[in-house]
Design an enzyme around this catalytic site. Sequence first.
Site, PDB file in Angstrom:
ATOM      1  N   GLY A   1       0.815  -1.216   0.000  1.00 21.03           N
ATOM      2  CA  GLY A   1       0.000   0.000   0.000  1.00 21.03           C
ATOM      3  C   GLY A   1       0.848   1.265   0.000  1.00 21.03           C
ATOM      4  O   GLY A   1       0.404   2.311  -0.495  1.00 21.03           O
TER       5      GLY A   1
ATOM      6  N   GLU B   1       1.688   1.847  -3.491  1.00 18.40           N
ATOM      7  CA  GLU B   1       0.464   2.262  -4.193  1.00 18.40           C
ATOM      8  C   GLU B   1       0.129   3.730  -3.917  1.00 18.40           C
ATOM      9  O   GLU B   1      -0.334   4.451  -4.802  1.00 18.40           O
ATOM     10  CB  GLU B   1      -0.692   1.327  -3.798  1.00 18.40           C
ATOM     11  CG  GLU B   1      -0.453  -0.081  -4.351  1.00 18.40           C
ATOM     12  CD  GLU B   1      -1.412  -1.123  -3.816  1.00 18.40           C
ATOM     13  OE1 GLU B   1      -1.463  -1.309  -2.578  1.00 18.40           O
ATOM     14  OE2 GLU B   1      -2.115  -1.749  -4.626  1.00 18.40           O
TER      15      GLU B   1
ATOM     16  N   GLU C   1       2.436  -7.951  -1.894  1.00 21.31           N
ATOM     17  CA  GLU C   1       1.165  -8.497  -1.392  1.00 21.31           C
ATOM     18  C   GLU C   1       1.048 -10.005  -1.593  1.00 21.31           C
ATOM     19  O   GLU C   1       0.550 -10.720  -0.721  1.00 21.31           O
ATOM     20  CB  GLU C   1      -0.028  -7.790  -2.065  1.00 21.31           C
ATOM     21  CG  GLU C   1      -0.326  -6.404  -1.519  1.00 21.31           C
ATOM     22  CD  GLU C   1       0.365  -5.289  -2.281  1.00 21.31           C
ATOM     23  OE1 GLU C   1       1.384  -5.568  -2.962  1.00 21.31           O
ATOM     24  OE2 GLU C   1      -0.097  -4.139  -2.195  1.00 21.31           O
TER      25      GLU C   1
HETATM   26  C1  HXC Z   1       2.152  -3.741  10.341  1.00 19.12           C
HETATM   27  C2  HXC Z   1       4.407  -3.438  10.261  1.00 19.12           C
HETATM   28  C3  HXC Z   1       4.362  -3.367   8.850  1.00 19.12           C
HETATM   29  C4  HXC Z   1       3.102  -3.462   8.209  1.00 19.12           C
HETATM   30  C5  HXC Z   1       6.395  -3.145   9.491  1.00 19.12           C
HETATM   31  N1  HXC Z   1       5.683  -3.312  10.601  1.00 19.12           N
HETATM   32  N2  HXC Z   1       5.631  -3.171   8.413  1.00 19.12           N
HETATM   33  N3  HXC Z   1       3.307  -3.642  10.988  1.00 19.12           N
HETATM   34  N4  HXC Z   1       2.033  -3.672   9.009  1.00 19.12           N
HETATM   35  N5  HXC Z   1       2.949  -3.372   6.901  1.00 19.12           N
HETATM   36  C6  HXC Z   1       6.169  -3.351  11.988  1.00 19.12           C
HETATM   37  C7  HXC Z   1       6.868  -4.645  12.286  1.00 19.12           C
HETATM   38  O1  HXC Z   1       5.948  -5.644  12.595  1.00 19.12           O
HETATM   39  C8  HXC Z   1       7.721  -4.252  13.465  1.00 19.12           C
HETATM   40  O2  HXC Z   1       6.931  -4.233  14.635  1.00 19.12           O
HETATM   41  C9  HXC Z   1       8.106  -2.822  13.145  1.00 19.12           C
HETATM   42  O3  HXC Z   1       7.145  -2.350  12.194  1.00 19.12           O
HETATM   43  C10 HXC Z   1       9.484  -2.723  12.524  1.00 19.12           C
HETATM   44  O4  HXC Z   1       9.538  -3.586  11.409  1.00 19.12           O
HETATM   45  P1  HXC Z   1      10.589  -4.798  11.280  1.00 19.12           P
HETATM   46  O5  HXC Z   1       9.979  -5.835  10.430  1.00 19.12           O
HETATM   47  O6  HXC Z   1      11.079  -5.215  12.624  1.00 19.12           O
HETATM   48  O7  HXC Z   1      11.770  -4.060  10.518  1.00 19.12           O
HETATM   49  P2  HXC Z   1      12.811  -4.711   9.500  1.00 19.12           P
HETATM   50  O8  HXC Z   1      13.258  -6.068   9.980  1.00 19.12           O
HETATM   51  O9  HXC Z   1      13.840  -3.682   9.258  1.00 19.12           O
HETATM   52  O10 HXC Z   1      11.992  -4.961   8.149  1.00 19.12           O
HETATM   53  C11 HXC Z   1      11.420  -3.868   7.464  1.00 19.12           C
HETATM   54  C12 HXC Z   1      10.403  -4.380   6.385  1.00 19.12           C
HETATM   55  C13 HXC Z   1       9.428  -5.351   7.072  1.00 19.12           C
HETATM   56  C14 HXC Z   1      11.187  -5.103   5.288  1.00 19.12           C
HETATM   57  C15 HXC Z   1       9.722  -3.165   5.789  1.00 19.12           C
HETATM   58  O11 HXC Z   1       8.872  -4.686   8.214  1.00 19.12           O
HETATM   59  C16 HXC Z   1       8.307  -5.755   6.186  1.00 19.12           C
HETATM   60  O12 HXC Z   1       8.477  -6.616   5.309  1.00 19.12           O
HETATM   61  N6  HXC Z   1       7.120  -5.182   6.410  1.00 19.12           N
HETATM   62  C17 HXC Z   1       5.934  -5.563   5.687  1.00 19.12           C
HETATM   63  C18 HXC Z   1       5.966  -4.984   4.296  1.00 19.12           C
HETATM   64  C19 HXC Z   1       4.770  -5.441   3.491  1.00 19.12           C
HETATM   65  O13 HXC Z   1       4.604  -6.665   3.232  1.00 19.12           O
HETATM   66  N7  HXC Z   1       3.881  -4.488   3.080  1.00 19.12           N
HETATM   67  C20 HXC Z   1       2.720  -4.808   2.341  1.00 19.12           C
HETATM   68  C21 HXC Z   1       1.577  -5.017   3.270  1.00 19.12           C
HETATM   69  S1  HXC Z   1       0.120  -5.540   2.377  1.00 19.12           S
HETATM   70  P3  HXC Z   1       7.467  -4.856  16.024  1.00 19.12           P
HETATM   71  O14 HXC Z   1       6.280  -4.787  16.935  1.00 19.12           O
HETATM   72  O15 HXC Z   1       7.952  -6.229  15.720  1.00 19.12           O
HETATM   73  O16 HXC Z   1       8.575  -3.914  16.409  1.00 19.12           O
HETATM   74  C22 HXC Z   1      -0.506  -4.119   1.746  1.00 19.12           C
HETATM   75  C23 HXC Z   1      -1.819  -4.278   1.033  1.00 19.12           C
HETATM   76  C24 HXC Z   1      -2.386  -2.954   0.540  1.00 19.12           C
HETATM   77  O17 HXC Z   1       0.034  -3.074   1.852  1.00 19.12           O
HETATM   78  C25 HXC Z   1      -3.784  -3.155   0.002  1.00 19.12           C
HETATM   79  C26 HXC Z   1      -4.793  -3.404   1.066  1.00 19.12           C
HETATM   80  C27 HXC Z   1      -6.201  -3.520   0.554  1.00 19.12           C
END
Ligand code: HXC
Length: 257
Positions: free
Chosen positions: A108, A111, A131
């Site tokens: 997102g 996006e 995603e």
């Molecule tokens: C909720 C998130 C998050 C997310 C990070 N965090 N991204 N929480 N939703 N999208 C949180 C982690 O859980 C963590 O919380 C804290 O932020 C720090 O992130 P880390 O993972 O510990 O950091 P790092 O190891 O440096 O990795 C960074 C990262 C990774 C590569 C960006 O966080 C990651 O892969 N995040 C998800 C990215 C993703 O898949 N986005 C797409 C989502 S789906 P804690 O509590 O552990 O400290 C989407 C759909 C849109 O966007 C459409 C919807 C209809």
Amino acid sequence: MPIRVTREGHVATVTVDRPERLNALDTETLRELLARFDELAQDPSVRAIVLTGAGDRAFIAGADIAEMKDKGPAEALTFARLGQAVCSAIESAPQPVIAAINGYALGGGCEIALACDIRLASEKAVLGQPEVTLGVPPGWGGTQRLPRLVGPGLARELIFTGRRVAAEEALRTGLVNAVYPPSELLERARALAADVARNGPVAVRLAKEAIRRGLDVDLEAGLALEAQAFALAFSTADQREGMSAFLEKRAPVFRGL
Ligand code: HXC
């Protein structure tokens, strides 16, 4: 408040401020973002907008996965539509919106960046549509805006693999317009916004709308839109001011009228 808005002259900066979650967007943050963009759209003194994320790690790391995980299909539909509404509000804001991508712009977050008019990235930026790695397709416009921006071939690859793209590749493929050292990014984005804000604001708005609407129609219809926008500008004082200033060899003073 998860969204901060600051002003400097005619430029507004909108900052997503949830750094402990890498600025991931939950429902509350999305609603706030929508409300702030609706307000900015109504404010003629704002001529350009910069959108960025708080902290030095993320622009927006996507939709909040913790909030999404337990949704049923009806709630997922509402959530997709809310995020899409935010993207549409950015895309159809009368002012140009410049994304200052200061770190992760994933899912997102990518996006939201795609809905902006211009994308500037820090050397540390990482973009992508991961995603499918979570078992869902993109839901806030990635399947539509990414192919329009980088072409269907690369868009398919990025969306089907979920592969992350570093700043250099993003620049080479047209996903972003320029890349800067992290310490310079925000100032560069604000300087670009200020360049935009110096021009005739009605003309910029008309141009933005013609580009946006023109991308979804055939060339003939797009040219008709453009001619109408051009003609409409001749109802403004700014058109007379801009052309008079050129002929009088002075800087124009645009009032947005
Ligand atoms: C909720 C998130 C998050 C997310 C990070 N965090 N991204 N929480 N939703 N999208 C949180 C982690 O859980 C963590 O919380 C804290 O932020 C720090 O992130 P880390 O993972 O510990 O950091 P790092 O190891 O440096 O990795 C960074 C990262 C990774 C590569 C960006 O966080 C990651 O892969 N995040 C998800 C990215 C993703 O898949 N986005 C797409 C989502 S789906 P804690 O509590 O552990 O400290 C989407 C759909 C849109 O966007 C459409 C919807 C209809």
